[in-house]
Design a protein around this motif. Structure first.
Motif, PDB file in Angstrom:
ATOM      1  N   PHE A 138       0.816  -1.219   0.000  1.00 47.44           N
ATOM      2  CA  PHE A 138       0.000   0.000   0.000  1.00 47.44           C
ATOM      3  C   PHE A 138       0.848   1.267   0.000  1.00 47.44           C
ATOM      4  O   PHE A 138       1.879   1.354   0.667  1.00 47.44           O
ATOM      5  CB  PHE A 138      -0.895   0.015   1.239  1.00 47.44           C
ATOM      6  CG  PHE A 138      -1.642   1.313   1.422  1.00 47.44           C
ATOM      7  CD1 PHE A 138      -2.822   1.549   0.744  1.00 47.44           C
ATOM      8  CD2 PHE A 138      -1.149   2.304   2.260  1.00 47.44           C
ATOM      9  CE1 PHE A 138      -3.504   2.745   0.890  1.00 47.44           C
ATOM     10  CE2 PHE A 138      -1.821   3.499   2.423  1.00 47.44           C
ATOM     11  CZ  PHE A 138      -3.004   3.720   1.740  1.00 47.44           C
ATOM     12  N   SER A 139       0.384   2.239  -0.764  1.00 46.45           N
ATOM     13  CA  SER A 139       0.927   3.596  -0.715  1.00 46.45           C
ATOM     14  C   SER A 139      -0.195   4.568  -1.048  1.00 46.45           C
ATOM     15  O   SER A 139      -1.069   4.244  -1.848  1.00 46.45           O
ATOM     16  CB  SER A 139       2.071   3.764  -1.718  1.00 46.45           C
ATOM     17  OG  SER A 139       2.524   5.103  -1.745  1.00 46.45           O
ATOM     18  N   GLU A 140      -0.183   5.729  -0.434  1.00 46.42           N
ATOM     19  CA  GLU A 140      -1.208   6.735  -0.724  1.00 46.42           C
ATOM     20  C   GLU A 140      -1.199   7.119  -2.201  1.00 46.42           C
ATOM     21  O   GLU A 140      -2.233   7.403  -2.788  1.00 46.42           O
ATOM     22  CB  GLU A 140      -0.991   7.984   0.138  1.00 46.42           C
ATOM     23  CG  GLU A 140      -1.249   7.788   1.623  1.00 46.42           C
ATOM     24  CD  GLU A 140      -2.713   7.565   1.966  1.00 46.42           C
ATOM     25  OE1 GLU A 140      -3.569   7.810   1.075  1.00 46.42           O
ATOM     26  OE2 GLU A 140      -3.003   7.145   3.088  1.00 46.42           O
ATOM     27  N   TYR A 150       0.513   5.984  -6.132  1.00 42.27           N
ATOM     28  CA  TYR A 150       1.208   4.963  -6.920  1.00 42.27           C
ATOM     29  C   TYR A 150       2.685   5.306  -7.029  1.00 42.27           C
ATOM     30  O   TYR A 150       3.061   6.449  -7.291  1.00 42.27           O
ATOM     31  CB  TYR A 150       0.573   4.906  -8.311  1.00 42.27           C
ATOM     32  CG  TYR A 150       1.301   4.062  -9.325  1.00 42.27           C
ATOM     33  CD1 TYR A 150       1.215   2.677  -9.286  1.00 42.27           C
ATOM     34  CD2 TYR A 150       2.057   4.658 -10.338  1.00 42.27           C
ATOM     35  CE1 TYR A 150       1.865   1.898 -10.235  1.00 42.27           C
ATOM     36  CE2 TYR A 150       2.705   3.889 -11.293  1.00 42.27           C
ATOM     37  CZ  TYR A 150       2.613   2.505 -11.233  1.00 42.27           C
ATOM     38  OH  TYR A 150       3.253   1.748 -12.169  1.00 42.27           O
ATOM     39  N   TYR A 172       0.455   0.347  -4.726  1.00 43.87           N
ATOM     40  CA  TYR A 172      -0.874   0.781  -5.149  1.00 43.87           C
ATOM     41  C   TYR A 172      -1.714   1.162  -3.938  1.00 43.87           C
ATOM     42  O   TYR A 172      -1.262   1.079  -2.799  1.00 43.87           O
ATOM     43  CB  TYR A 172      -1.575  -0.353  -5.915  1.00 43.87           C
ATOM     44  CG  TYR A 172      -0.964  -0.673  -7.258  1.00 43.87           C
ATOM     45  CD1 TYR A 172      -1.460  -0.095  -8.420  1.00 43.87           C
ATOM     46  CD2 TYR A 172       0.116  -1.562  -7.367  1.00 43.87           C
ATOM     47  CE1 TYR A 172      -0.905  -0.395  -9.652  1.00 43.87           C
ATOM     48  CE2 TYR A 172       0.678  -1.855  -8.594  1.00 43.87           C
ATOM     49  CZ  TYR A 172       0.163  -1.266  -9.746  1.00 43.87           C
ATOM     50  OH  TYR A 172       0.721  -1.550 -10.963  1.00 43.87           O
ATOM     51  N   ASN A 173      -2.940   1.582  -4.192  1.00 48.14           N
ATOM     52  CA  ASN A 173      -3.948   1.775  -3.142  1.00 48.14           C
ATOM     53  C   ASN A 173      -5.277   1.237  -3.686  1.00 48.14           C
ATOM     54  O   ASN A 173      -5.430   1.059  -4.899  1.00 48.14           O
ATOM     55  CB  ASN A 173      -4.047   3.252  -2.719  1.00 48.14           C
ATOM     56  CG  ASN A 173      -4.371   4.164  -3.881  1.00 48.14           C
ATOM     57  OD1 ASN A 173      -5.463   4.090  -4.444  1.00 48.14           O
ATOM     58  ND2 ASN A 173      -3.434   5.036  -4.251  1.00 48.14           N
ATOM     59  N   GLU A 195      -8.224   2.480  -4.131  1.00 42.64           N
ATOM     60  CA  GLU A 195      -8.961   3.352  -5.051  1.00 42.64           C
ATOM     61  C   GLU A 195      -8.394   3.261  -6.469  1.00 42.64           C
ATOM     62  O   GLU A 195      -9.145   3.163  -7.457  1.00 42.64           O
ATOM     63  CB  GLU A 195      -8.917   4.801  -4.561  1.00 42.64           C
ATOM     64  CG  GLU A 195      -9.650   5.041  -3.259  1.00 42.64           C
ATOM     65  CD  GLU A 195      -8.902   4.538  -2.027  1.00 42.64           C
ATOM     66  OE1 GLU A 195      -9.548   4.315  -0.986  1.00 42.64           O
ATOM     67  OE2 GLU A 195      -7.662   4.347  -2.112  1.00 42.64           O
ATOM     68  N   LYS A 218      -7.864  -2.672   4.263  1.00 47.16           N
ATOM     69  CA  LYS A 218      -6.842  -1.671   3.957  1.00 47.16           C
ATOM     70  C   LYS A 218      -5.997  -1.373   5.190  1.00 47.16           C
ATOM     71  O   LYS A 218      -6.520  -1.148   6.274  1.00 47.16           O
ATOM     72  CB  LYS A 218      -7.517  -0.378   3.478  1.00 47.16           C
ATOM     73  CG  LYS A 218      -6.555   0.766   3.177  1.00 47.16           C
ATOM     74  CD  LYS A 218      -7.334   1.994   2.727  1.00 47.16           C
ATOM     75  CE  LYS A 218      -6.429   3.190   2.485  1.00 47.16           C
ATOM     76  NZ  LYS A 218      -7.194   4.389   2.101  1.00 47.16           N
ATOM     77  N   GLY A 219      -4.688  -1.416   4.975  1.00 41.95           N
ATOM     78  CA  GLY A 219      -3.801  -0.910   6.018  1.00 41.95           C
ATOM     79  C   GLY A 219      -3.373  -1.898   7.070  1.00 41.95           C
ATOM     80  O   GLY A 219      -3.234  -1.539   8.240  1.00 41.95           O
ATOM     81  N   GLU A 232       3.102  -1.955   4.900  1.00 47.82           N
ATOM     82  CA  GLU A 232       1.647  -1.820   4.918  1.00 47.82           C
ATOM     83  C   GLU A 232       1.074  -2.421   3.630  1.00 47.82           C
ATOM     84  O   GLU A 232       1.571  -2.165   2.536  1.00 47.82           O
ATOM     85  CB  GLU A 232       1.255  -0.350   5.039  1.00 47.82           C
ATOM     86  CG  GLU A 232      -0.219  -0.134   5.337  1.00 47.82           C
ATOM     87  CD  GLU A 232      -0.554   1.314   5.652  1.00 47.82           C
ATOM     88  OE1 GLU A 232      -1.708   1.584   6.009  1.00 47.82           O
ATOM     89  OE2 GLU A 232       0.344   2.164   5.534  1.00 47.82           O
ATOM     90  N   PHE A 268      -2.707  -3.993   1.522  1.00 42.30           N
ATOM     91  CA  PHE A 268      -4.164  -4.008   1.449  1.00 42.30           C
ATOM     92  C   PHE A 268      -4.613  -5.212   0.634  1.00 42.30           C
ATOM     93  O   PHE A 268      -3.830  -5.796  -0.126  1.00 42.30           O
ATOM     94  CB  PHE A 268      -4.725  -2.713   0.851  1.00 42.30           C
ATOM     95  CG  PHE A 268      -4.457  -2.512  -0.620  1.00 42.30           C
ATOM     96  CD1 PHE A 268      -5.379  -2.907  -1.584  1.00 42.30           C
ATOM     97  CD2 PHE A 268      -3.281  -1.897  -1.053  1.00 42.30           C
ATOM     98  CE1 PHE A 268      -5.140  -2.717  -2.936  1.00 42.30           C
ATOM     99  CE2 PHE A 268      -3.032  -1.704  -2.406  1.00 42.30           C
ATOM    100  CZ  PHE A 268      -3.962  -2.104  -3.350  1.00 42.30           C
TER     101      PHE A 268
END
Length: 206
Positions: free
Chosen positions: A146-148, A150, A167-168, A170, A187-188, A196, A198
């Motif tokens: 996970f990253s806020e 890309y 990715y995230n 959304e 998520k998270g 982290e 998801f």
């Protein structure tokens, strides 16, 4: 094959035994496997495909639930380990982007920490192909770093050099496009190495 992808594949081949031991230390995703099959309607002897099956850690769990399992990985050395450890499974050496997916026949497809080696264009292509391979109501279960926003990260560690894409949810839902519903999302959560992650489970609508 890009240079970064070649570096990644070379790392998995050269460090296959060490990485297999590391993966076993994290443990199989037993709950996620059962969750995906439930989301697909609990079919009898479900037809399952695993993208990036690695050393067969999760395959060992899946073949206890169905005789209809196929796993593939781009690393020939990891597939050798999988074939030795999970004789009940069917394994192939293949790339997720160029693999010849079946049509409208799979109940569930898993991609546990494997699509993270693909960029957005490659992921979009895989999503399109998996969609066509699933029967209506079939599930595509994914876990990713996970990253806020890309991003890509070339990582060098004791195993070698590997390219990762973050990715995230959304963004991934956007890449998936129409024809899916999000059946599950987590998520998270944190795993080994304080990374982290998801999870998403897409269900094919039609």
């Amino acid at each position: 094959m890009t240079d970064y992808k070649k570096l990644t594949v070379d790392t998995y081949n050269k460090s296959a035994k060490e990485l297999a031991e590391y993966f076993r230390g994290i443990g199989p995703r037993t709950d996620d496997i059962k969750r995906a099959i439930e989301l697909a309607g609990n079919p009898k002897d479900p037809s399952i495909l695993e993208i990036g099956c690695g050393d067969g850690r999760d395959a060992k769990e899946i073949v206890q639930l169905t005789p209809n399992y196929t796993g593939f990985d781009i690393s020939e050395e990891l597939i050798k380990i999988a074939r030795a450890d999970v004789p009940a499974g069917k394994f192939e050496v293949a790339d997720a982007v160029t693999y010849e997916y079946p049509t409208n026949s799979l109940d569930a497809v898993f991609a546990f920490a494997s699509l993270l080696h693909l960029d957005k264009d490659e992921v979009r292509d895989v999503l399109r192909k998996v969609y066509k391979s699933l029967r209506e109501g079939g599930v595509f279960f994914i876990s990713l770093k996970f990253s806020e926003a890309y991003k890509e990260e070339l990582k060098e560690d004791k195993f070698g050099t590997r390219m990762f894409y973050f990715y995230n949810p959304e963004l991934f839902i956007e890449l998936a496009g129409e024809g899916w519903e999000v059946a599950y999302q987590d998520k998270g959560f944190i795993t080994a190495g304080n990374t982290e992650w998801f999870e998403l489970a897409f269900r094919k609508l039609a």
